[in-house]
Enzyme design. Structure first.
Site, PDB file in Angstrom:
ATOM      1  N   CYS A  41      -3.956  43.543 -22.546  1.00  0.00           N
ATOM      2  CA  CYS A  41      -4.148  43.043 -23.913  1.00  0.00           C
ATOM      3  C   CYS A  41      -4.538  44.198 -24.826  1.00  0.00           C
ATOM      4  O   CYS A  41      -5.397  45.006 -24.477  1.00  0.00           O
ATOM      5  CB  CYS A  41      -5.237  41.976 -23.936  1.00  0.00           C
ATOM      6  SG  CYS A  41      -5.571  41.302 -25.575  1.00  0.00           S
ATOM      7  N   GLY A  75      -8.564  41.647 -21.635  1.00  0.00           N
ATOM      8  CA  GLY A  75      -7.581  41.711 -20.555  1.00  0.00           C
ATOM      9  C   GLY A  75      -6.990  43.095 -20.357  1.00  0.00           C
ATOM     10  O   GLY A  75      -6.910  43.902 -21.287  1.00  0.00           O
ATOM     11  N   GLY A  84      -9.453  39.819 -26.195  1.00  0.00           N
ATOM     12  CA  GLY A  84      -9.208  41.247 -26.054  1.00  0.00           C
ATOM     13  C   GLY A  84      -9.637  41.947 -24.785  1.00  0.00           C
ATOM     14  O   GLY A  84      -9.395  43.152 -24.662  1.00  0.00           O
TER      15      GLY A  84
END
Length: 347
Positions: A186, A183, A181
């Protein structure tokens, strides 16, 4: 149900505490590291920064450029066998030693990966990539590909906790990819409520991996060279970058003209854009866990790479590390509530 009370930290929550240094110049410092991998007992030497296996980052062109800096590229899995063969035929074997072949966990992925690896003995690295590295199916696939490819170095993930790092290493991974999570494109944490602040994940997973003779990759969450340095300081052996390398000439992404200014499309690999392109759309049973953004086109990636590597070198001189390997041993993080002065905007 239970709640863990320990506070977990991301890169924005800390800064390095400077320390005495005997280095006269950043030029004295080497970012090259040499690793011996657990299952193959083979070695690799280079700068341990990896371009992410996203189809708007991990391209053949990116691999060629980054190899010139002794860096690695996890080439995305959506190239055809014909494209791979053309790349291998036109590429020096030394460069192929800086390339990872990415794969999913389907039977078709397994077959295709073995066909690609058969094209050249210089292709030594496999990146087994799924969003959720906690599934039993993933562990079983990892064991299967380890048995089929005993002489290849395997990178597998993603996970964020020590016990799963140990499970993956014992199941055949040489290197474990850490991050759920963090990124820039993301949205897993928003859509699912699942995740782990990246710096704490790196610190805890590095401790688990190193105890078994494995390595980890900090994957995601880096927004600037200082974050890359913090990942290394926290114990990451490698750092994987997506957004920081996006929107460059080598990315091969779609260029969009907005009022005369070029932008490049960048999206997460669980986004609707990626699933529309590669899977015929978002399946009825799932949600998109990524977003699509337009980034200003940034030209050749080499200038960005020099900025990143220069920042990490500077970090090492501030804390007295004469080589990258020493950085984590010289690291003391301080908890902070501010990072930089933004009165005239962000860098």
């Amino acid at each position: 149900m239970r709640i863990e009370e320990d506070l977990k930290l991301g890169f924005k929550d800390v800064l390095f505490r400077p320390k005495r240094s005997t280095l006269k110049s950043r030029s004295q410092l080497s970012l090259t590291r040499q690793f011996t991998f657990k299952h193959t007992q083979t070695q690799w030497q280079g700068v341990p920064v990896i371009a992410a296996n996203m189809d708007t980052v991990g391209s053949f062109a990116m691999a060629r450029t980054l190899a010139g800096f002794e860096m690695m590229t996890a080439v995305h899995k959506h190239y055809s066998l014909e494209q791979w063969q053309a790349f291998v035929n036109s590429t020096d074997p030394t460069l192929l030693g800086h390339v990872m072949v990415s794969t999913g966990t389907s039977e078709d992925d397994f077959t295709k990966t073995r066909q690609i690896l058969a094209m050249s003995t210089a292709l030594r690295f496999i990146c087994v990539d799924v969003a959720n590295g906690y599934s039993q199916h993933f562990v079983e696939f990892l064991r299967k590909i380890r048995e089929a490819c005993p002489n290849h170095v395997i990178l597998a993930g993603n996970v964020v906790t020590g016990e799963m790092v140990e499970e993956l290493i014992l199941s055949g991974a040489d290197i474990v990819k850490v991050g759920i999570g963090p990124g820039s494109v993301c949205t897993t944490r928003v859509k699912t409520g699942v995740g782990y602040p990246q710096l704490s994940a790196i610190i805890e997973c590095a401790d688990a991996a190193h105890g078994l003779g494995g390595q980890i990759v900090g994957d995601g969450g880096c927004t600037c060279p200082g974050d890359v340095a913090k990942a290394f300081g926290g114990g990451a052996d490698f750092v994987m970058l997506g957004g920081m390398l996006a929107a460059h000439e080598e990315c091969g992404g779609e260029v969009v003209d907005v009022d005369g200014t070029p932008f490049m499309k960048f999206y997460g690999m669980s986004s609707s854009s990626a699933m529309d392109k590669h899977a015929g759309g978002v399946a009825d049973y799932r949600a998109s866990e990524g977003k699509t953004v337009l980034l200003p086109y940034r030209g050749p990636v080499e200038n960005t790479v020099r900025d990143i590597l220069g920042g990490v070198r500077s970090t090492c001189t501030y804390v007295g590390a004469s080589q990258l390997k020493e950085l984590t041993k010289r690291t003391t993080f301080i908890r902070v509530r501010e990072q930089e002065n933004n009165v005239y905007g962000k860098e």
